[in-house]
Structure formats: C-alpha cells, structure tokens
Design a protein around this motif. Structure first.
Motif, PDB file in Angstrom:
ATOM      1  N   LYS A 166       0.789  -1.172   0.090  1.00 25.61           N
ATOM      2  CA  LYS A 166      -0.002   0.117   0.033  1.00 25.61           C
ATOM      3  C   LYS A 166       0.859   1.214  -0.162  1.00 25.61           C
ATOM      4  N   VAL A 167       0.497   2.205  -0.629  1.00 24.99           N
ATOM      5  CA  VAL A 167       1.146   3.607  -0.719  1.00 24.99           C
ATOM      6  C   VAL A 167       0.565   4.262   0.565  1.00 24.99           C
ATOM      7  N   VAL A 168       1.307   4.685   1.360  1.00 20.21           N
ATOM      8  CA  VAL A 168       1.043   5.497   2.639  1.00 20.21           C
ATOM      9  C   VAL A 168       1.238   6.780   2.615  1.00 20.21           C
ATOM     10  N   SER A 169       2.216   7.458   1.850  1.00 18.86           N
ATOM     11  CA  SER A 169       2.314   8.773   1.455  1.00 18.86           C
ATOM     12  C   SER A 169       3.320   9.127   0.160  1.00 18.86           C
ATOM     13  N   ARG A 170       2.809  10.122  -0.002  1.00 21.50           N
ATOM     14  CA  ARG A 170       3.617  10.804  -1.291  1.00 21.50           C
ATOM     15  C   ARG A 170       4.277  12.154  -1.137  1.00 21.50           C
ATOM     16  N   THR A 171       5.194  12.221  -1.914  1.00 25.38           N
ATOM     17  CA  THR A 171       6.053  13.660  -2.052  1.00 25.38           C
ATOM     18  C   THR A 171       6.175  14.010  -3.269  1.00 25.38           C
ATOM     19  N   ALA A 172       5.769  15.207  -3.528  1.00 22.95           N
ATOM     20  CA  ALA A 172       5.983  15.721  -4.875  1.00 22.95           C
ATOM     21  C   ALA A 172       7.137  16.047  -4.981  1.00 22.95           C
ATOM     22  N   ARG A 173       7.939  15.591  -6.536  1.00 25.33           N
ATOM     23  CA  ARG A 173       9.089  15.949  -6.914  1.00 25.33           C
ATOM     24  C   ARG A 173       9.350  17.442  -7.129  1.00 25.33           C
ATOM     25  N   GLU A 174      10.502  18.099  -6.681  1.00 20.76           N
ATOM     26  CA  GLU A 174      10.703  19.432  -6.922  1.00 20.76           C
ATOM     27  C   GLU A 174      10.841  19.528  -8.516  1.00 20.76           C
ATOM     28  N   SER A 175      10.259  20.578  -8.897  1.00 18.11           N
ATOM     29  CA  SER A 175      10.474  20.845 -10.268  1.00 18.11           C
ATOM     30  C   SER A 175      11.671  21.935 -10.462  1.00 18.11           C
ATOM     31  N   THR A 176      12.363  21.322 -11.642  1.00 19.74           N
ATOM     32  CA  THR A 176      13.646  22.382 -11.997  1.00 19.74           C
ATOM     33  C   THR A 176      13.409  23.059 -13.363  1.00 19.74           C
ATOM     34  N   GLY A 177      12.132  22.872 -13.859  1.00 18.78           N
ATOM     35  CA  GLY A 177      11.736  23.457 -15.119  1.00 18.78           C
ATOM     36  C   GLY A 177      12.323  22.902 -16.405  1.00 18.78           C
ATOM     37  N   ARG A 178      13.113  21.843 -16.123  1.00 25.37           N
ATOM     38  CA  ARG A 178      13.693  21.232 -17.268  1.00 25.37           C
ATOM     39  C   ARG A 178      12.874  19.747 -17.614  1.00 25.37           C
ATOM     40  N   PRO A 179      12.952  19.426 -18.957  1.00 24.61           N
ATOM     41  CA  PRO A 179      12.337  18.102 -19.346  1.00 24.61           C
ATOM     42  C   PRO A 179      12.663  16.838 -18.384  1.00 24.61           C
ATOM     43  N   ASP A 180      11.928  15.962 -18.388  1.00 20.01           N
ATOM     44  CA  ASP A 180      11.973  14.693 -17.650  1.00 20.01           C
ATOM     45  C   ASP A 180      13.167  14.001 -18.466  1.00 20.01           C
ATOM     46  N   LEU A 181      14.121  13.341 -17.590  1.00 17.99           N
ATOM     47  CA  LEU A 181      15.418  12.955 -18.187  1.00 17.99           C
ATOM     48  C   LEU A 181      15.114  11.842 -19.269  1.00 17.99           C
ATOM     49  N   THR A 182      14.232  10.843 -18.611  1.00 15.59           N
ATOM     50  CA  THR A 182      14.115   9.782 -19.891  1.00 15.59           C
ATOM     51  C   THR A 182      13.257  10.107 -20.903  1.00 15.59           C
ATOM     52  N   GLU A 183      12.716  11.223 -20.964  1.00 12.98           N
ATOM     53  CA  GLU A 183      11.912  11.632 -21.978  1.00 12.98           C
ATOM     54  C   GLU A 183      12.475  12.770 -23.045  1.00 12.98           C
ATOM     55  N   ALA A 184      13.494  13.288 -22.592  1.00 13.39           N
ATOM     56  CA  ALA A 184      13.944  14.542 -23.292  1.00 13.39           C
ATOM     57  C   ALA A 184      14.586  14.418 -24.657  1.00 13.39           C
ATOM     58  N   ALA A 185      14.395  15.180 -25.559  1.00 15.03           N
ATOM     59  CA  ALA A 185      14.871  15.189 -26.860  1.00 15.03           C
ATOM     60  C   ALA A 185      16.472  15.215 -26.799  1.00 15.03           C
ATOM     61  N   ILE A 186      16.808  16.246 -25.619  1.00  8.81           N
ATOM     62  CA  ILE A 186      18.298  16.408 -25.908  1.00  8.81           C
ATOM     63  C   ILE A 186      18.614  16.236 -24.394  1.00  8.81           C
ATOM     64  N   VAL A 187      19.781  15.603 -23.952  1.00  8.52           N
ATOM     65  CA  VAL A 187      20.366  15.401 -22.698  1.00  8.52           C
ATOM     66  C   VAL A 187      21.719  15.904 -22.802  1.00  8.52           C
ATOM     67  N   VAL A 188      22.117  16.730 -21.582  1.00 14.96           N
ATOM     68  CA  VAL A 188      23.668  17.195 -21.372  1.00 14.96           C
ATOM     69  C   VAL A 188      23.900  16.624 -20.072  1.00 14.96           C
ATOM     70  N   SER A 189      25.126  15.895 -20.176  1.00 14.27           N
ATOM     71  CA  SER A 189      25.488  15.007 -19.019  1.00 14.27           C
ATOM     72  C   SER A 189      26.933  15.452 -18.618  1.00 14.27           C
ATOM     73  N   GLY A 190      27.190  15.344 -17.371  1.00  7.94           N
ATOM     74  CA  GLY A 190      28.529  15.642 -16.876  1.00  7.94           C
ATOM     75  C   GLY A 190      29.167  14.459 -15.938  1.00  7.94           C
ATOM     76  N   GLY A 191      30.343  14.120 -15.901  1.00 12.00           N
ATOM     77  CA  GLY A 191      31.122  13.171 -15.189  1.00 12.00           C
ATOM     78  C   GLY A 191      32.207  13.648 -14.464  1.00 12.00           C
TER      79      GLY A 191
END
Length: 320
Positions: free
Chosen positions: A182-207
C-alpha cells in the motif's frame, strides 16, 4: 486488422509523450486500443484518439493509486481477455518494465524489453534492440503467446492520426495480491523546469571531469540553453556532485534522446549501456584515448571548462 493494446502513461489525464510514440508504433502492426487507468483516465480519450487509438478502455478504481503495480497488471490482464490483442506495448520505464514482466508471466507469454523500433512480421511483431554498448543491433520476436514489448522513449515520432477513440469501461477484478503493498504517503518531486530525463529530446551530461558539484552549473547552463535535461555519470553521482535521480547508465536511467552531449565522461561500458541508443552523440573530453570517442558521432578533444561555456555562448547567440 488485429488490435494492439497500448498501456497509457498519464498524470491526471495528461498523456505523456512516450505513450503517443507507442501509438505510432502500434499502428504499424494493428489497430491501437489504449488502456488508461486511474484518476483522470477518461480525460485521456481526446489525445489518444487524435493519435490513432480506435478504442480507449478506462478504469478509475482507487486501487491504482492506493497500491503498487499489481492492480495495473490485473487491469491489463482483463484487457487482454477482452481484446485478444496481437501485442501489448508498454513504455520502457522502471514501472512499465515491472508491469510488463508480471503481465507476461500471468498470460504465459514472452517479453521483449527496451525495444527501439517495431515492425510487422509474418509471424508477429519484430522488435529492434541495441546490445553490448551499441556494438550490435538485434531483431527479435516473441514465439509464444501474446508478445509483451516495452519500448524506450524517443524511439518513434509522435504522429497525429485521428481515430474513433471510443471510450469503454474496463471491468477489472482485483486479486488478493493486489493489495499487498500500500502507498502510505507521497512527496511531490521538486520541479527544475527542465524536461524529464528519460523523455528529453536532448540530454547534457557531466562526469568525473566536471571535478565537483560547484562546477555542474556549467553543464546546467548548456542544458538550459538547449532546453535539455541534465544527466550525470555514476562517478559524479557517487561523489555527491549531482542527485542519483539524474544518473545515466546501467545502474541509473536509460535514455535515448535525439542528441546526447557527454562532458568529462570517460565512457565506461556501464555508462554507455544507458545512452547507447541516442540518435546523435557528442563528447567533450581532454583525453583523446577516452573510450567514449569510440561511440560518438562528434568528438571534441579539449578542456570542458573552455569548450562548454563557448558552446553555451554560441547556442545562446544563435537563439537570440
């Protein structure tokens, strides 16, 4: 034509892009029948019909929100019984792959995960997959039961193809195991204003080459200039420089954008496993022998602290 079930990923009736891509693929092999579950399910009908769904099966039972995964498997199994589909397509998210795997076991069928393309075949749908850090491309089909296939985001274009989109209520009987977690609680993810990582048309990564959390603003600035998502390698995440939720790789998220820009990332096979299906790959690394250069379409041998700001400035100038 045979009907193809498409599991709808939506948020309170707003259909997410990977589902619209699935409808494009589904039309190649049959008539798409969408399955929308949970709060706002009926509100998805207009968007789904606009993109090719001939029918929309809906259920807004509270179990879908109150309990994890299994109620959705119950619903897809009920949809399979009602439709006898030629295939079941599910977005290739972490939850999507769990749903697909459980469904395949339930209905005694084979499963293909992380497909990047789909086509009709004489003996059923044929899925394309990328393997061994993009060293091989494979084509596979399920030989037993109804094919259950998960598809990576950005694998197909979103195409308008108006269809009837007839809404029908889906009758679902929930089993005893449906209420186990059972799901007992939820916390909304803080929005960065950027697209979702897995759905984005462009991804810029750092290592590792970013050399500290205080320097990730360079990566973020380039991403923001391109309207891109920000990713990070495992080395950067393990060092505490960026959140784990942004990790790209075998133990992080798998992405398949139109453009992937790797900055200061050596290109270990674990990272490549998470971004190898990107359409165009660009790397910036001062080590000319870095393994990432074996994979890229365009490589820049140079210091990211000089190259990336120049690139950001050029993008901003051209846009402005």
């Amino acid at each position: 034509m045979a009907e193809v079930l498409v599991y709808v990923d939506h948020l309170d009736g707003a259909v997410r892009k990977p589902t619209l891509e699935l409808l494009t693929l589904a039309r190649r092999i049959g008539d798409p029948v969408a399955v929308a579950l949970g709060a706002g399910a009926a509100d998805t009908a207009a968007a789904l019909a606009e993109h090719g769904a001939v029918k929309v099966l809906t259920s807004d039972a509270p179990e879908f929100a109150d309990y994890l995964v299994v109620p959705k498997v119950d619903a897809l199994q009920a949809a399979c019984d009602a439709v006898s589909p030629a295939a079941v397509l599910v977005p290739s998210s972490a939850e999507g792959k769990e749903i697909a795997a459980r469904l395949a076991v339930r209905i005694g069928s084979g499963i293909i995960t992380d497909a990047t393309d789909l086509e009709a075949g004489a003996d059923g749908p044929v899925a394309t997959q990328s393997a061994f850090a993009a060293s091989f491309t494979t084509k596979s089909r399920v030989s037993r039961g109804t094919p259950v296939i998960t598809v990576k985001p950005n694998s197909a274009p979103v195409e308008a193809a108006p269809a009837a989109g007839t809404v029908e209520a889906l009758s679902v009987s929930f089993g005893e195991n449906s209420t186990g977690t059972k799901v007992v609680s939820r916390t909304a993810r803080e929005s960065t204003g950027r697209p979702d990582l897995t759905e984005a048309a462009i991804v810029v990564s750092g290592g590792r080459g970013v050399n500290g959390a205080e320097n990730f603003h360079i990566i973020e600035a380039l991403a923001d200039s391109l309207g891109a998502a920000v990713g990070a390698s495992r080395a950067a995440v393990d060092a505490g420089w960026y959140p784990h939720s942004n990790q790209v790789g075998q133990t992080g998220k798998s992405v398949s954008p139109q453009l992937y820009i790797a900055n200061g990332i050596s290109g270990a096979i674990q990272h490549r496993a998470g971004m190898q299906t990107s359409k165009t790959i660009v790397a910036v690394n001062k080590d000319a022998e870095a393994p990432i250069f074996d994979l890229v379409d365009y490589g820049i041998v140079g210091d990211l602290f000089q190259v990336v700001p120049q690139l950001t400035e050029e993008v901003t100038t051209r846009k402005g």
